[in-house]
Design a protein around this motif. Structure first.
Motif, PDB file in Angstrom:
ATOM      1  N   ARG A 166     -24.166 -23.370 -18.160  1.00  0.00           N
ATOM      2  CA  ARG A 166     -23.574 -22.032 -18.289  1.00  0.00           C
ATOM      3  C   ARG A 166     -23.538 -21.633 -19.768  1.00  0.00           C
ATOM      4  O   ARG A 166     -23.915 -20.526 -20.123  1.00  0.00           O
ATOM      5  CB  ARG A 166     -22.162 -22.029 -17.692  1.00  0.00           C
ATOM      6  N   THR A 167     -23.103 -22.563 -20.612  1.00  0.00           N
ATOM      7  CA  THR A 167     -23.031 -22.264 -22.041  1.00  0.00           C
ATOM      8  C   THR A 167     -23.740 -23.380 -22.814  1.00  0.00           C
ATOM      9  O   THR A 167     -23.411 -24.558 -22.629  1.00  0.00           O
ATOM     10  CB  THR A 167     -21.560 -22.195 -22.517  1.00  0.00           C
ATOM     11  N   LYS A 190     -16.417 -24.776 -30.020  1.00  0.00           N
ATOM     12  CA  LYS A 190     -16.260 -25.597 -28.824  1.00  0.00           C
ATOM     13  C   LYS A 190     -16.487 -27.017 -29.313  1.00  0.00           C
ATOM     14  O   LYS A 190     -17.183 -27.202 -30.311  1.00  0.00           O
ATOM     15  CB  LYS A 190     -17.312 -25.233 -27.764  1.00  0.00           C
ATOM     16  N   ARG A 191     -15.942 -28.001 -28.641  1.00  0.00           N
ATOM     17  CA  ARG A 191     -16.064 -29.380 -29.125  1.00  0.00           C
ATOM     18  C   ARG A 191     -17.544 -29.754 -29.193  1.00  0.00           C
ATOM     19  O   ARG A 191     -18.223 -29.780 -28.170  1.00  0.00           O
ATOM     20  CB  ARG A 191     -15.282 -30.284 -28.184  1.00  0.00           C
ATOM     21  N   THR A 219     -19.591 -34.638 -22.045  1.00  0.00           N
ATOM     22  CA  THR A 219     -19.835 -35.616 -20.988  1.00  0.00           C
ATOM     23  C   THR A 219     -21.258 -35.494 -20.452  1.00  0.00           C
ATOM     24  O   THR A 219     -21.997 -36.485 -20.388  1.00  0.00           O
ATOM     25  CB  THR A 219     -18.810 -35.420 -19.848  1.00  0.00           C
ATOM     26  N   THR A 223     -22.557 -28.790 -19.410  1.00  0.00           N
ATOM     27  CA  THR A 223     -23.323 -29.237 -20.579  1.00  0.00           C
ATOM     28  C   THR A 223     -22.379 -29.538 -21.742  1.00  0.00           C
ATOM     29  O   THR A 223     -22.724 -29.340 -22.902  1.00  0.00           O
ATOM     30  CB  THR A 223     -24.355 -28.170 -20.999  1.00  0.00           C
TER      31      THR A 223
HETATM   32  P1  NA7 Z   1     -16.143 -29.769 -21.106  1.00  0.00           P
HETATM   33  O1  NA7 Z   1     -16.422 -29.886 -22.535  1.00  0.00           O
HETATM   34  O2  NA7 Z   1     -14.992 -28.917 -20.675  1.00  0.00           O
HETATM   35  O3  NA7 Z   1     -17.476 -29.261 -20.416  1.00  0.00           O
HETATM   36  C1  NA7 Z   1     -17.473 -28.805 -19.092  1.00  0.00           C
HETATM   37  C2  NA7 Z   1     -18.807 -28.195 -18.799  1.00  0.00           C
HETATM   38  O4  NA7 Z   1     -18.809 -27.747 -17.449  1.00  0.00           O
HETATM   39  C3  NA7 Z   1     -19.115 -26.981 -19.663  1.00  0.00           C
HETATM   40  O5  NA7 Z   1     -20.463 -26.984 -19.972  1.00  0.00           O
HETATM   41  C4  NA7 Z   1     -18.752 -25.834 -18.744  1.00  0.00           C
HETATM   42  O6  NA7 Z   1     -19.419 -24.638 -19.042  1.00  0.00           O
HETATM   43  C5  NA7 Z   1     -19.185 -26.380 -17.420  1.00  0.00           C
HETATM   44  N1  NA7 Z   1     -18.530 -25.723 -16.306  1.00  0.00           N
HETATM   45  C6  NA7 Z   1     -17.205 -25.705 -16.032  1.00  0.00           C
HETATM   46  N2  NA7 Z   1     -16.972 -24.984 -14.929  1.00  0.00           N
HETATM   47  C7  NA7 Z   1     -18.164 -24.546 -14.504  1.00  0.00           C
HETATM   48  C8  NA7 Z   1     -18.580 -23.725 -13.428  1.00  0.00           C
HETATM   49  N3  NA7 Z   1     -17.688 -23.234 -12.556  1.00  0.00           N
HETATM   50  N4  NA7 Z   1     -19.889 -23.464 -13.287  1.00  0.00           N
HETATM   51  C9  NA7 Z   1     -20.769 -23.970 -14.166  1.00  0.00           C
HETATM   52  N5  NA7 Z   1     -20.463 -24.725 -15.221  1.00  0.00           N
HETATM   53  C10 NA7 Z   1     -19.161 -25.005 -15.380  1.00  0.00           C
HETATM   54  O7  NA7 Z   1     -15.906 -31.187 -20.424  1.00  0.00           O
HETATM   55  P2  NA7 Z   1     -16.549 -32.591 -20.803  1.00  0.00           P
HETATM   56  O8  NA7 Z   1     -16.110 -33.547 -19.768  1.00  0.00           O
HETATM   57  O9  NA7 Z   1     -17.979 -32.456 -21.068  1.00  0.00           O
HETATM   58  O10 NA7 Z   1     -15.889 -32.942 -22.168  1.00  0.00           O
HETATM   59  C11 NA7 Z   1     -14.472 -32.961 -22.298  1.00  0.00           C
HETATM   60  C12 NA7 Z   1     -14.092 -33.724 -23.520  1.00  0.00           C
HETATM   61  O11 NA7 Z   1     -14.077 -35.118 -23.234  1.00  0.00           O
HETATM   62  C13 NA7 Z   1     -15.032 -33.651 -24.670  1.00  0.00           C
HETATM   63  O12 NA7 Z   1     -14.940 -32.476 -25.372  1.00  0.00           O
HETATM   64  C14 NA7 Z   1     -14.640 -34.852 -25.484  1.00  0.00           C
HETATM   65  O13 NA7 Z   1     -13.495 -34.577 -26.245  1.00  0.00           O
HETATM   66  C15 NA7 Z   1     -14.335 -35.859 -24.441  1.00  0.00           C
HETATM   67  P3  NA7 Z   1     -18.771 -23.555 -20.070  1.00  0.00           P
HETATM   68  O14 NA7 Z   1     -18.928 -24.167 -21.425  1.00  0.00           O
HETATM   69  O15 NA7 Z   1     -17.311 -23.454 -19.672  1.00  0.00           O
HETATM   70  O16 NA7 Z   1     -19.523 -22.329 -19.859  1.00  0.00           O
END
Ligand code: NA7
Length: 542
Positions: free
Chosen positions: A209-210, A329-330, A189, A186
């Motif tokens: 998750r968050t 967080k971003r 992206t 969430t």
């Molecule tokens: P992000 O911001 O790193 O988001 C990744 C999402 O995936 C985040 O919600 C994570 O939850 C979730 N996540 C990661 N691993 C898992 C697992 N194992 N299980 C469930 N959920 C998971 O990536 P984005 O591509 O959305 O954005 C990256 C940047 O690109 C953005 O900030 C802009 O600058 C452009 P979490 O929050 O870790 O609990």
């Protein structure tokens, strides 16, 4: 048949915004340069991230090259929307590459696998997919969010449907019409993906998750009169952006959220919300990133917006973040994300209550049930800032691997160079403003700084440059100190490496501000490249 050229003044890795800009500057210096790009075309982030709904969170008029690249391109290119969608940004980068005739020095479909500094020859040997070439200068333009992160979900090999990572979206059309689709994540992206996929798919399960504080983007088509006005004052716009905290030409106020009455605060937040995007954070109060109590007022405002948008009170509560301060967080920009949860075909899955156990042949099993899906979209982010650098085998003096040197976290000077790796320059490297800024502004600043540096080296007969130990330690301490003064360390974000198991926890970008950072970089130059060891080698093979 001519023999392919294998020795260059500079090799640049990556042909996104940074690689294109750097190549242009290197040409201006009269240096021979070759850019290697793993993708099938120029574009970097915008080549790979072509998932449904992909668009930029910086306003398009600021997410461009300035007159530093080309006044003509700045004036002739016209963005159609406030936040450009991926295809338009890619078209823009193609336009830049074609207009400046950059492609003849760019080799696409070629990944740089390794680079080794040959101390005796004072040259870099760069190993690509198909050749070994040498260069005096190695410049990485690999992007901060290029190394995709796919968590090792159990059972992924068993899944019989299609799965995609948003950062490696296929170039062929993906038709999700009528499908049951899982979106995992969430972040910024997923927040773009969900409303788009919801209009195609029969059913969308969003695995959260968050919860994030998503800001109203308030996207709209750009009005020709507005564009004309912007073009007329671009000079001022860039000057303000370059001196700003985040590389955007706003957010220069000095006002505490706690210094005004609750009514006035609400009014200011509503105004910022209506303007949209990062204006909500940067144009309201200046202490949101620094003061927990001030931050809490903005967080509560966003939670109230979520509750007012999402009809189902339980879903709204799950979407309303409570476990971290806003902007630690971003913050994603949303264009219909919260509203998507009012659709019958969108379901929020709370992974805090019931984590994913395994993928199965037909879907995803959490601890309490199985979700049958046809496709899974992993919007699970990136090994940010360092991943795109350490995935290459870069070895400096004495064979030291960058990965080893950075095992406890990146060590750099100004985020642009690292000791033990002479003549290596990193555009928007770790410990520079990079992802905490509007990227093109930071990319141009680094590209200019590097170009000026190379020009100085050549004019002064300096054959190698690298940071001193003291300078590197001092910069690391400063980066950590400014980070500690903010609330950013409080959340488990990719900004602090928390998304990658085992990654050292620290703020990977510099939060001291784009303007002050630029001033520091300029001072270093004014003081004769203070903090760098400049060496004249006796042997300097061509
Ligand atoms: P992000 O911001 O790193 O988001 C990744 C999402 O995936 C985040 O919600 C994570 O939850 C979730 N996540 C990661 N691993 C898992 C697992 N194992 N299980 C469930 N959920 C998971 O990536 P984005 O591509 O959305 O954005 C990256 C940047 O690109 C953005 O900030 C802009 O600058 C452009 P979490 O929050 O870790 O609990």
């Amino acid at each position: 048949m001519t023999t392919p050229q294998t020795a260059f003044d500079a090799v640049v890795v990556g042909a996104g915004f940074a690689g294109l800009y750097m190549l242009h500057r290197l040409r201006g210096l009269g240096l021979s340069a070759r850019v290697y790009e793993a993708g099938g075309d120029v574009g970097g982030t915008w080549y790979w991230n072509r998932y449904p709904g992909a668009r930029c969170d910086s306003e398009s008029i600021y997410y461009s090259f300035s007159e530093r690249l080309s006044e003509a391109i700045l004036q002739e290119w016209t963005w159609s929307e406030r936040y450009a969608a991926q295809p338009e940004i890619l078209r823009y980068l193609h336009h830049v590459a074609d207009t400046l005739d950059l492609r003849r020095d760019i080799q696409c479909n070629t990944r740089v696998r390794a680079a080794a500094y040959d101390e005796a020859r004072n040259r870099w040997a760069i190993t690509t997919d198909d050749a070994v070439v040498t260069a005096t200068y190695l410049i990485t333009a690999v992007g901060c969010l290029s190394a995709e992160h796919l968590p090792p979900f159990e059972g992924i090999a068993m899944f019989q449907g299609q799965w995609y990572h948003t950062g490696r979206w296929p170039h062929e059309a993906v038709d999700l019409t009528g499908q049951r689709v899982a979106v995992i994540g969430t972040g910024a992206t997923a927040v773009q993906v969900v409303p788009e996929v919801a209009t195609q798919a029969a059913q969308v399960y969003v695995f959260q998750r968050t919860a994030n504080y998503d800001l109203a983007g308030q996207n709209r088509p750009l009005d020709p009169a507005y564009i004309r006005a912007v073009k007329a004052k671009y000079k001022e716009i860039w000057a303000t952006a370059r001196a700003s905290a985040f590389g955007l030409p706003y957010g220069v106020l000095d006002r505490s959220a706690l210094a005004v009455s609750p009514e006035e605060r609400q009014r200011i937040y509503e105004e910022g919300w209506a303007v949209g995007g990062f204006h909500f954070l940067f144009d309201t109060f200046s202490d949101l990133l620094f003061d927990k109590e001030a931050n809490a007022t903005a967080a509560e405002f966003v939670r109230a917006k979520i509750r007012a948008t999402v009809h189902d009170a339980d879903v709204a509560e799950l979407l309303a973040p409570k476990d971290h301060p806003i902007s630690t967080k971003r913050p994603p920009l949303e264009h219909g994300y919260y509203e998507a949860f009012n659709r019958d075909n969108v379901t929020l899955v709370d992974l805090r209550r019931a984590p994913i156990q395994t993928l199965t042949a037909h879907g995803i099993r959490t601890v309490d049930r199985e979700y049958a899906v046809d496709s899974i979209i992993f919007a699970t982010g990136f090994d940010a800032m360092t991943g795109s650098l350490t995935r290459m085998d870069i070895r400096g003096r004495g064979g030291l691997a960058l990965k080893e040197k950075w095992a406890a976290g990146p060590r750099t000077y100004l985020g642009v160079a690292t000791r033990g790796f002479p003549n290596l320059f990193m555009i928007t490297g770790p410990q520079s403003p990079s992802v905490l800024s509007n990227m093109p502004v930071s990319i141009e600043q680094h590209g200019d700084w590097i170009a000026d540096c190379l020009s100085y080296l050549r004019a002064h007969g300096v054959t190698s440059i690298e940071p001193t130990l003291d300078a590197e330690n001092g910069w690391g301490a400063h980066v950590a100190e400014v980070a500690a003064a903010t609330l950013l360390p409080l959340a488990d974000s990719w900004w602090v490496g928390a998304n990658i198991p085992g990654k050292p926890r620290q703020l990977y970008a510099y939060i001291g501000g784009v303007g002050p950072y630029r001033t520091r970089c300029d001072e270093v130059v004014a003081n004769g490249y203070e903090g760098f060891a400049l060496v004249v080698h006796s042997m300097c093979a061509p």
